[in-house]
Design a protein around this motif. Sequence first.
Motif: not given
Lengths: 222, 65
Positions: B38-39, B34-35, B42, B31-32
């Motif tokens: 996104l980071v 994906v995080v 952004f 999952i990290y």
Amino acid sequence: MRTYWWKILAVLFVTYGIIGGFLMPAPDNIGILGKTIRNLNFHVPMWFTMIILLFVSVIYSLMYLSSGDLKKDNMSSSMVKVAMLFGLMGLATGSFWARFTWGTWWIEDAKLNGAAIAMLIYTAYYILRNSIEDEIKRAKFSSVYNLFAFPIYIVLIIVYPRMAETSLHPASGDTVGFSTLDLDNNLRKVFYLSGLGWILMGVWLSTLKYRLTELKRKNEEI
Amino acid sequence: MRKYSILLLALSLSAVAQSPVDEVMYSSGKIYVVVAVLVIIFTLLAAYLVRLDKKITALEKKNEA
């Protein structure tokens, strides 16, 4: 970049919202929601941002009407336009969320239909603005329209869905809001700052739009 | 064939999963990753906004002069 500290805060808060939204503990086991409860940190701030921007734009409309300063009208309309963008993102993310929880992209629901009609009201604002050539007339018409649009907007997206008998959407009709589901206060730890971050992002975008339009206006005058 | 693929998978995993960063990225069902994606998105978006902001400031200064 006169005062820019709040822009840094905006970026920090939203980044915190993204990381926290995924990784912080959250009530992941509420019925059909599953882990999509984490969408709360992204879908709801879109609407918060829209509401705040529209509210501030009404204040700027009032300031324009009392002063006749076209800059105020420019700020007001910049905010409405960015608010519309956030509204579209809110509708799109909500529809997507609904598809994988309620099983449909759209359903006849007070909250959903209210939000859709509210968007149309501001679409009309946009059309009204673009249809008037004269700068001052345009500013006056759209400012007055904006004053009337905002209360109707609030009624459509908040009051009317609450008054409905039934609704699938949280915090409208017979449903409870997320605050009652967030027993451990885990959601709040991310949600409040994330929401504030997105609101600041919206304000930042509006000021950029404002400054760009202001530059354009000055260049046309020369 | 299956034996080989498992061997290959084990090899490839041991080849990449070495640094502490890798350890984090491969944990919790990745999952990290994906995080991090996104980071990255952004951060770049925010950086672009900062650039835009600076350009507009420059134009404003030019207009005033």
